[in-house]
Structure formats: structure tokens, C-alpha cells
Design an enzyme around this catalytic site. Structure first.
Site, short mmCIF file in Angstrom:
data_model
loop_
_atom_site.label_atom_id
_atom_site.label_comp_id
_atom_site.label_asym_id
_atom_site.label_seq_id
_atom_site.Cartn_x
_atom_site.Cartn_y
_atom_site.Cartn_z
N TRP A 1 24.43 40.86 38.05
CA TRP A 1 23.25 41.35 37.34
C TRP A 1 21.98 41.08 38.12
CZ3 TRP A 1 22.74 44.82 33.67
CH2 TRP A 1 23.90 45.19 32.98
N ASN B 1 33.96 48.18 39.90
CA ASN B 1 32.75 47.57 40.47
C ASN B 1 31.64 48.59 40.75
OD1 ASN B 1 31.20 45.37 41.75
ND2 ASN B 1 31.53 46.59 43.60
N TRP C 1 32.36 37.08 48.31
CA TRP C 1 31.28 37.24 47.32
C TRP C 1 31.54 36.33 46.11
CZ3 TRP C 1 26.52 39.32 47.48
CH2 TRP C 1 26.22 40.16 48.55
N GLU D 1 35.23 40.42 49.79
CA GLU D 1 34.93 40.40 48.34
C GLU D 1 35.27 39.03 47.75
OE1 GLU D 1 33.18 42.70 46.95
OE2 GLU D 1 33.29 43.96 48.73
P1 FAD Z 1 38.52 43.67 44.04
O1 FAD Z 1 37.66 44.73 44.62
O2 FAD Z 1 39.97 43.82 44.20
O3 FAD Z 1 38.02 42.29 44.66
C1 FAD Z 1 38.85 41.12 44.72
C2 FAD Z 1 38.19 39.96 44.03
O4 FAD Z 1 36.98 39.61 44.69
C3 FAD Z 1 37.79 40.23 42.60
O5 FAD Z 1 38.88 40.06 41.72
C4 FAD Z 1 36.68 39.22 42.37
O6 FAD Z 1 37.19 37.94 42.08
C5 FAD Z 1 36.02 39.16 43.74
N1 FAD Z 1 34.87 40.08 43.77
C6 FAD Z 1 34.87 41.39 44.06
N2 FAD Z 1 33.62 41.88 44.03
C7 FAD Z 1 32.81 40.85 43.72
C8 FAD Z 1 31.41 40.72 43.54
N3 FAD Z 1 30.58 41.74 43.71
N4 FAD Z 1 30.92 39.51 43.20
C9 FAD Z 1 31.73 38.44 43.05
N5 FAD Z 1 33.07 38.50 43.21
C10 FAD Z 1 33.60 39.70 43.53
N6 FAD Z 1 33.20 39.98 38.59
C11 FAD Z 1 33.85 39.09 37.83
O7 FAD Z 1 34.90 38.58 38.23
N7 FAD Z 1 33.34 38.70 36.61
C12 FAD Z 1 32.18 39.21 36.12
O8 FAD Z 1 31.73 38.82 35.04
C13 FAD Z 1 31.50 40.20 36.89
N8 FAD Z 1 30.37 40.78 36.44
C14 FAD Z 1 29.73 41.72 37.22
C15 FAD Z 1 28.55 42.31 36.75
C16 FAD Z 1 27.88 43.27 37.50
C17 FAD Z 1 26.61 43.89 36.99
C18 FAD Z 1 28.41 43.64 38.76
C19 FAD Z 1 27.70 44.68 39.59
C20 FAD Z 1 29.56 43.07 39.25
C21 FAD Z 1 30.24 42.11 38.48
N9 FAD Z 1 31.44 41.51 38.95
C22 FAD Z 1 32.06 40.56 38.17
C23 FAD Z 1 31.94 41.75 40.32
C24 FAD Z 1 32.99 42.87 40.48
O9 FAD Z 1 32.56 44.03 39.82
C25 FAD Z 1 34.37 42.48 39.95
O10 FAD Z 1 34.76 41.23 40.46
C26 FAD Z 1 35.42 43.52 40.38
O11 FAD Z 1 35.08 44.78 39.91
C27 FAD Z 1 36.77 43.11 39.83
O12 FAD Z 1 37.73 44.06 40.14
P2 FAD Z 1 38.91 43.74 41.16
O13 FAD Z 1 39.56 42.46 40.76
O14 FAD Z 1 39.77 44.94 41.22
O15 FAD Z 1 38.10 43.53 42.50
#
Ligand code: FAD
Length: 501
Positions: free
Chosen positions: A396, A355, A292, A289
Site C-alpha cells: 500500500w 499482484n 521483496w 519476489e
Molecule cells: P509470486 O509472484 O509467486 O511471488 C512469490 C512470493 O513472493 C509471494 O508468495 C510473496 O510471499 C512474495 N511476494 C511477491 N510479491 C511481493 C511483493 N510485492 N511484496 C512482498 N512480497 C511479495 N502479499 C502478501 O503476501 N500479503 C499481503 O497482504 C499483500 N498485500 C499487498 C497489497 C498491495 C496493495 C500490493 C500491491 C501487494 C500486496 N502483496 C501482498 C504482494 C503481492 O501482491 C503478493 O505477495 C502476491 O500477489 C502473492 O501471489 P503469489 O504467491 O502467487 O506471488
């Protein structure tokens, strides 16, 4: 520069210009400023008009205020107060340099199109003014131009991108926080944080305040909590919005309160404490992640038009609809689809959404309502505390099917099936849509199909206490697929061509 040093016998001060790197530990620009050898002046300039079409939204501003408060306290403790300014970055940096007797400015690089253009101008202007400038990588494991495919081009598919990252060497170990920062003998004036007006004066922020602890201390506590409780079960836990299975580090990472290197090495330390070989832990989904996040920055850097335009040019001709009533219903969590509504209300209350639910809610907007993904991206931009131009654009475009390595357009998330699979007991919906709390789990994700007697017992009156679905899932799915076919039949219109075309 040499003359100034020789004339006073002392090394002149250095400015560290802080932006999305609001931390003292593992901050390469700050370390470089310390190595300069003289006083160090940490500076933050509030210049939203320099962010192009994407100045920080309301939730981000709230977070930024808290984060700057924490950073200012950390700078005080280290010995050199944070200088806060508002206005043009070039003008303010030059003023601060003059006031502090600084001859050098250090910063960590940003990768958003407007920030890149601005930073180039800042560099040129400061150099012209006789100041030394130096920029560093403080935000990514691999900078966008260092990872290329075999033909020397940017990647558009995640798996080979991340494989290349993993094969290009271990991220360097994080740098320690400087033990002390020497203050300048003449301290430049600084604005009180309140003057920036980042905090909205209404009760909307109460939910944000209850949910988050912005700042490096909060970020490190969240990371420790995640390592202790959720890392090992992340693969399954990350899909359950009713459970705290993810790291919740996204906003901390966006504002640079913690660096991806710190996270990487904390995971590595955790794995090594359990004697796991690198071949195992480097493939953990949690690190993927982070991959990503790297990919999102890679794409934004190489395809800077994508916050507004689809990466796949044929989608510029997609027959989207304008419907402000549906858009409003989606924004407020009143679509009649419990999983979507729970997500949108979680977002409104806490500035964050799980997410899995981001994907479901985004898919519903673009594929069931046929509203342009840019409208959804704008709403997320304003309401997410982790709003990040790279990640939001990728999320998006991925959901809409028009981005790199995107879900095909015809894969339409069904909120009822997603609910049954990922919120099987209905706990997530119960929490965020309290008017449905008494529905049995079996009916939680489809109240419109629930027998009247069950609805009555649960105190649910459709159309009064909770909306009926604003669109039928089956009809809207058919319409979406038809719109997609219409787009495919259209002759390809001239538009942005990706460099890989
Ligand atoms: P974890 O699951 O703990 O992941 C660890 C880190 O990995 C996250 O903190 C983040 O930095 C990165 N990460 C995880 N998933 C993704 C992903 N799909 N794409 C890019 N990086 C990722 N994330 C944002 O940080 N900012 C946004 O504005 C954002 N907008 C989103 C819009 C949509 C429509 C979707 C589908 C996803 C978006 N995400 C965004 C990605 C993701 O949903 C969030 O990063 C994640 O939910 C954050 O929660 P976490 O820190 O607990 O993630």
C-alpha cells in the site's frame, strides 16, 4: 531444571509454541524442542487481542482454522497431539508447561510490532517462572537486523538491500521433519478447534474453500505445480492475471506452512537439475519476489509505525478525501472500471488477488478516488487469505508513493491501458465480471466508450447491468496531481522521522 532431570531420571518435556510456522518440516524451533531430548508438546494459543491493532481478519481466520486442522493431523501422525488453547499466551504456556511437566519453551520469531513486544513479555515471564526459553528464525532468509547499509542503517531501497542479502551467503538447507515426536506422559487438556470460532458461519467461505488447500501438504503441492508449469515463464507470466503464472504461495508462506528456505532450495534444485549456474538462477525474478518479502519484513521491523503512518512524513499532510460511497463501490467491485472491479471481486470470492491487479486496484483507490491508503489496507487485511502486515504495508505504501522505494505519486496506473496490456483478450474480466462477458475484447476495458450497438449486442446496459465509471479517469488524475502539489507546498509537519533521516 537439572534437578527435575535428576529426580526423575528422565528429560522433562519441551513445548514448541507454534504461531506463523504451522509446519513440521524445516521448523527450527521444533527441531530444538526435539533436541531437548524429552517429550515434545506442540502448542497453539489463540490470542488475537495480543496482535495490537491488527488481529487476523476474516479470511485469515478461515485459513488459520484449516491450517490448524492439517497441523493437528500431522502432529497426531508424528506421535504428539497439538494442544490448542485460548487466552493469554503467558498464562496458557505456563499452564501447559505445568500440566506436561515441561521445563523449556521454544518458538520461531515474529517481526510485527505487537508480536515482538508480546514475545519479549512472554520470554521474561517464562524465565521468571524458571522455564528455559529459546527463539529461532523460521520465517525469513535473513533476519531484519542482519542486513545493513554501509553506514550500519536499515535499507530503504530494494535493489541494494537484495544485493546485500544475496552477497551474505546461501540460506541454510531446510531441516527435515522429525520422524516422531515423543508425547508427554501427562497430556495437557486441549480445546476443540471449533471452539476458537475462526470459521465464519456463512456461505462467503465457499469460494475460499474452492480455491485453496491450506496446510503444508497443499503448500508443497502448489510449489511443485509452480516449478513444473510456471517457474521458467514466470518473468512474463507473472503479469498476466488471466493465466496461472505465479506460485500462489503467499498465504502458505504467511502461515509458515512452507518456509522461504524450502522454496529457495526447491528453486535451486530445479535450476541445478537443468545445469544452470548459480549466477543465473539466483537472479531469477521469482527469487527477487521472495526478496521483496524479506524487504517488507526489514522495513516493518525498523519502521514499526508504518502500518498506520506513511514512511515519508510529508505524506501525513496529504489532502485525502472521505467518501464512503466510493469506498463501498471499490470494495464491492462496482467502480465501473472492469479491471478494478474484476480484481475486487476476485478478492471477495477467493481471498486473493493477482499482484498486477492489486497495484491497479490500490492505485485507483488512492490516486483516482483520493481515499487514504489505510482504508484500502484495512479492507485487504480483512479479505485477503495472505494478509500479512509486512507485505500489505509495503504494497500500500509503495502504491500510494509514501513508502520505501515507492512508485512516484505522479505515476498513476490507468486501468484501461493496464487492461489492454495485461488482460488483452479480456479473459480475466470475463471471469470475474460476468455481466460484461459478451463484450468484444477491444471494448472490454472501457465499456463507457463502447458504441451503443455493441453494448446492446453484448447485453450490457450501462448504469443498469453494469455501473458507469464513478469518476472520470482524466479529471480524477488531474485532481490527484493537484492534491500532490498541494501537499508538497505545505510546510513539513512534525511527525515520525525515519532513523535514516
Ligand atoms: P509470486 O509472484 O509467486 O511471488 C512469490 C512470493 O513472493 C509471494 O508468495 C510473496 O510471499 C512474495 N511476494 C511477491 N510479491 C511481493 C511483493 N510485492 N511484496 C512482498 N512480497 C511479495 N502479499 C502478501 O503476501 N500479503 C499481503 O497482504 C499483500 N498485500 C499487498 C497489497 C498491495 C496493495 C500490493 C500491491 C501487494 C500486496 N502483496 C501482498 C504482494 C503481492 O501482491 C503478493 O505477495 C502476491 O500477489 C502473492 O501471489 P503469489 O504467491 O502467487 O506471488
Amino acid at each position: 531444571m537439572k534437578t527435575a532431570k535428576a529426580a526423575t531420571g528422565k528429560t522433562p518435556a519441551a513445548i514448541v509454541w507454534l504461531r506463523q510456522d504451522l509446519r513440521l518440516a524445516d521448523n527450527p524451533a521444533l527441531q530444538a524442542a526435539c533436541r531437548h531430548g524429552g517429550p515434545v508438546v506442540p502448542v497453539f494459543v489463540w490470542a488475537p487481542e495480543e496482535e495490537g491493532a491488527w488481529p487476523p481478519g476474516s479470511a485469515s481466520r478461515w485459513w488459520l482454522h484449516q491450517s490448524l486442522e492439517q497441523l493437528a493431523a500431522a502432529c497426531d501422525t508424528a506421535g504428539s497431539e497439538l494442544v490448542i488453547r485460548r487466552g493469554s499466551s503467558i498464562a496458557e504456556l505456563r499452564r501447559v508447561a505445568k500440566a506436561a511437566g515441561a521445563n523449556a519453551v521454544f518458538w520461531n520469531r515474529r517481526y510485527q510490532p505487537a508480536a515482538l513486544a508480546r514475545d519479549r513479555q512472554v520470554e521474561e515471564a517464562l524465565r521468571t517462572a524458571g522455564l528455559q526459553t529459546e527463539s529461532h528464525n523460521g520465517a525469513l532468509l535473513h533476519e531484519p537486523w542482519t542486513i545493513q547499509n554501509k553506514s550500519g542503517r536499515p535499507f530503504q531501497v530494494f535493489t541494494p538491500f537484495w544485493r546485500t542479502c544475496l552477497n551474505s551467503g546461501e540460506p541454510a538447507a531446510p531441516l527435515p521433519a522429525p520422524r516422531m515426536l515423543m508425547p508427554p506422559s501427562r497430556r495437557p487438556t486441549s480445546l476443540p478447534l471449533m471452539v476458537l470460532g475462526l470459521e465464519a458461519a456463512h456461505s462467503w467461505t465457499d469460494g475460499l474453500r474452492a480455491a485453496w488447500h491450506p496446510g503444508s501438504v497443499g503448500a508443497n503441492a502448489e510449489l511443485r505445480r509452480f516449478l513444473r508449469q510456471d517457474l521458467e515463464s514466470y518473468d512474463e507470466g507473472r503479469n498476466r492475471p488471466d493465466q496461472p503464472g505465479t506460485s500462489r504461495l503467499s498465504a502458505h508462506l504467511h502461515f509458515g506452512e512452507i518456509s522461504p528456505r524450502q522454496v529457495w532450495h526447491a528453486v535451486k534444485g530445479f535450476a541445478e537439475s537443468r545445469s544452470l549456474p548459480a549466477a543465473v538462477w539466483r537472479r531469477w525474478q521469482f527469487l527477487t519476489e521472495l526478496g521483496w518479502r524479506e524487504f517488507a519484513h526489514h522495513l516493518l521491523f525498523h519502521f514499526p509505525h508504518t502500518p498506520e503512518q506513511p514512511l515519508r512524513p510529508e505524506f501525513a499532510g496529504f489532502p485525502w478525501r472521505k467518501n464512503s460511497t466510493w469506498l463501498r463501490a471499490w470494495q464491492r467491485g462496482r467502480t465501473g472500471y472492469p479491471l478494478v472491479d474484476a480484481g475486487m471481486r476476485e478478492l471477495w470470492s477467493t481471498g486473493w488477488m493477482h499482484n498486477r491487479i492489486r497495484m491497479v486496484a490500490a492505485s485507483f483507490l488512492v490516486k483516482n478516488l483520493l481515499i487514504p491508503w489505510q482504508e484500502g489496507a484495512r479492507w485487504f487485511w480483512d479479505t485477503l487469505v495472505d494478509a500479512d502486515l509486512a507485505n500489505n504495508t509495503l504494497g500500500w505504501q509503495w502504491t500510494a508513493g509514501c513508502g520505501a522505494d515507492a512508485a512516484p505519486f505522479f505515476r498513476i496506473f490507468n486501468p484501461v491501458n493496464q487492461g489492454a496490456k495485461f488482460d488483452p483478450n479480456g479473459g480475466y474480466v470475463r471471469r470475474w465480471v460476468p455481466e460484461l462477458a459478451r463484450l468484444p475484447a477491444a471494448w472490454m476495458h472501457r465499456p463507457w466508450e463502447t458504441p451503443p450497438s455493441v453494448l446492446a449486442t453484448a447485453g450490457v446496459e450501462l448504469g443498469r447491468t453494469y455501473p458507469r465509471p464513478i469518476v472520470s479517469p482524466f479529471i480524477s488524475r488531474e485532481l490527484a496531481l493537484e492534491a500532490y502539489q498541494r501537499m508538497r507546498r505545505k510546510p513539513r509537519i512534525a511527525g515520525h522521522q525515519s532513523p535514516a533521516d
